[in-house]
Design an enzyme around this catalytic site. Structure first.
Site, short mmCIF file in Angstrom:
data_model
loop_
_atom_site.label_atom_id
_atom_site.label_comp_id
_atom_site.label_asym_id
_atom_site.label_seq_id
_atom_site.Cartn_x
_atom_site.Cartn_y
_atom_site.Cartn_z
N TRP A 272 0.88 -1.11 -0.07
CA TRP A 272 -0.10 -0.22 0.07
C TRP A 272 0.85 1.35 -0.05
O TRP A 272 0.45 2.29 -0.45
CB TRP A 272 -1.00 0.00 1.33
CG TRP A 272 -1.88 1.34 1.41
CD1 TRP A 272 -2.80 1.59 0.77
CD2 TRP A 272 -1.38 2.42 2.11
NE1 TRP A 272 -3.46 2.79 1.38
CE2 TRP A 272 -2.51 3.53 2.04
CE3 TRP A 272 -0.28 2.80 2.83
CZ2 TRP A 272 -2.37 4.62 2.52
CZ3 TRP A 272 -0.35 4.03 3.34
CH2 TRP A 272 -1.10 4.99 3.62
N HIS A 273 1.97 1.11 0.66
CA HIS A 273 2.81 2.24 0.78
C HIS A 273 3.47 2.83 -0.56
O HIS A 273 3.76 4.00 -0.58
CB HIS A 273 3.90 2.14 1.92
CG HIS A 273 3.24 2.38 3.43
ND1 HIS A 273 2.69 1.45 3.83
CD2 HIS A 273 3.48 3.34 4.07
CE1 HIS A 273 2.42 1.89 5.15
NE2 HIS A 273 2.88 3.21 5.37
N GLY A 274 3.68 1.83 -1.32
CA GLY A 274 4.31 2.39 -2.60
C GLY A 274 4.85 1.02 -3.53
O GLY A 274 4.83 0.10 -3.02
N PHE A 429 2.15 8.77 -1.26
CA PHE A 429 1.67 7.60 -1.27
C PHE A 429 0.16 7.80 -1.45
O PHE A 429 -0.78 6.62 -1.27
CB PHE A 429 1.65 7.23 0.40
CG PHE A 429 3.21 6.67 0.76
CD1 PHE A 429 4.04 6.25 -0.08
CD2 PHE A 429 3.43 7.07 2.09
CE1 PHE A 429 5.41 6.02 0.33
CE2 PHE A 429 4.88 6.86 2.54
CZ PHE A 429 5.76 6.49 1.31
#
Length: 429
Positions: A272-274, A429
């Site tokens: 999810w962060h990147g 993000f």
């Protein structure tokens, strides 16, 4: 587009009584939102990873399908926020609204739109649709949070950002002592940056009569990794717990399946962060650190307590627990901060192979002693106010409050540097 789609899907889920039809519409929401997020954020990542995999087995792909896709700011946050609406209706925690304007305001509520907290519809939408009146105490509390958030951003995060950038950009030229300093300061930078934004967002929302959930509860005083995730980015961790972990069976299933669920949550969180393997490694590392705590049954023992709860000073055991947890979390941030997996492992390798002390001097002349003192005072002050994250200036004496306000404002003026890039870390993000 996603606002309209989720609004209509919410009505469809509520209108159908048959479980399989309700689930079908829920999956439509998930596929649409995750697909939209995947295209903008992960399309090039998957293509590049496929090309690299082909190169490893001897196939040289000359042309690619990568696109110059501009990543919408905050897409990871408002995508999860809109999905919570469909989930809450599916689980009958919420009835769909027929007020499309109110729903659009919920999706695009500007204080927390681009970096959270990730609000659930059952909390934020109901407040937006309710008539609100001016509340003096609520506004004062909001202004205090905004001031504290600005301090954490301007003084703590932005103040040490040039030092962190220099060390991570030139890690090959520095000894282990400097690299350890760099990643330690980065822990304070990302905390000051992200929690500072959350405080500003929560405080701004209060000015509009809206109460957002707490997103940070002094995670640097956590006594194990499980407590850390109960205190760090709370809105994301609770989102995963409510909408992914529990539907998978949570901890009600066997130990093996529970461990599987934990791994899924942390890997998805990292992803999810990147779109970078560094974040996936970061998520996997936290899963490995969390699992032993879970297996020993110590993942909830600190849920309703704070370090040093019954005394002015923490015990030696608590100090050791806090330092160990902080060290584990800080080590993981080598992956979080590095540009690539290669850089991360080279960073770690240099710490191990060049472990000696040498004083660090920033090339632009930053005085390190100032920042050592700053971090020390910041940690002590947060320890004093650790029992209430929403009241950073909760002192009975007006004189004491005035002195602290003055120090905070003077510190922001003293540490302000117009040459520093002041964008928030989590905007990416």
């Amino acid at each position: 587009m996603s606002t309209v789609v989720d609004y209509l899907i919410g009505l469809k889920i509520h209108a159908n009584e048959e479980k399989h039809k309700r689930k079908l519409w829920l999956w439509c929401s998930v596929v649409f939102n995750v697909g939209l997020l995947g295209f903008f954020k992960y399309f090039n990542f998957f293509i590049d990873s496929w090309i690299d995999a082909c190169h490893l087995i001897g196939y040289d792909i000359k042309s690619t399908w990568t696109l110059r896709v501009l990543l919408p700011v905050g897409i990871s946050f408002y995508t999860f926020q809109t999905m919570s609406y469909s989930f809450d209706i599916y689980y009958k925690r919420l009835k769909p609204t027929k007020d499309f304007l109110g729903f659009a305001a919920f999706v695009s509520f500007f204080p927390q739109l681009v970096a959270g907290p990730i609000e659930r519809a059952s909390n934020l939408l109901s407040q937006i649709l309710t008539k609100r009146t001016f509340n003096y105490e609520q506004c004062v509390a909001g202004l205090k949070l905004i001031l504290w958030g600005l301090f954490k951003k301007v003084v703590v995060a932005d103040g040490i950002a040039p030092i962190v950038d220099d060390i991570f950009s030139n890690y090959g030229n520095y000894p282990a002592s400097t690299l350890v300093l760099g990643v330690t300061l980065f822990s304070f930078q990302v905390y000051g940056d992200f929690s500072g934004y959350s405080d500003i967002a929560i405080g701004t929302a209060k000015l509009f009569g809206i109460e957002l959930m707490s997103n940070f509860k002094f995670p640097n005083f956590s006594r194990n990794v499980a407590e850390y995730w109960q205190r760090w980015h709370v809105s994301l961790s609770t989102w995963f717990r409510h909408y992914v972990y529990i539907p998978l069976g949570g901890s009600r299933v066997s130990k093996v399946k529970s461990v599987r669920n934990i791994c899924i949550i942390f890997l998805v969180s990292g992803f999810w962060h990147g779109a970078n393997w560094t974040f996936i490694f970061w998520g996997a590392f936290h899963a490995l650190a969390f699992i032993p705590v879970f297996l020993m049954g110590r993942n909830t023992i600190y849920k309703n307590s704070v370090v040093g709860e019954h005394s002015i000073f923490p015990s030696l055991v608590e100090i050791g627990q806090v330092l160990l947890t902080f060290s584990i979390v800080t080590f993981s941030r080598i992956f979080f901060r590095s540009e690539s997996i290669t850089d991360a492992f080279n960073f770690i390798e240099r710490i191990v192979s060049n472990f000696y002390y040498a004083p660090y001097y920033h090339p632009l002349g930053y005085r390190m002693v100032d920042y050592y003192i700053l971090i020390f005072i910041f940690v002590i002050y947060e320890y004093i106010i650790r029992k209430d994250e929403r009241s950073p200036f909760k002192f009975k004496s007006r004189v004491v409050r005035f002195i602290i306000y003055s120090i905070v404002i003077m510190a922001m003026l003293l540490f302000y540097d117009s040459s520093i890039d002041r964008s928030f870390i989590y905007f990416q993000f």
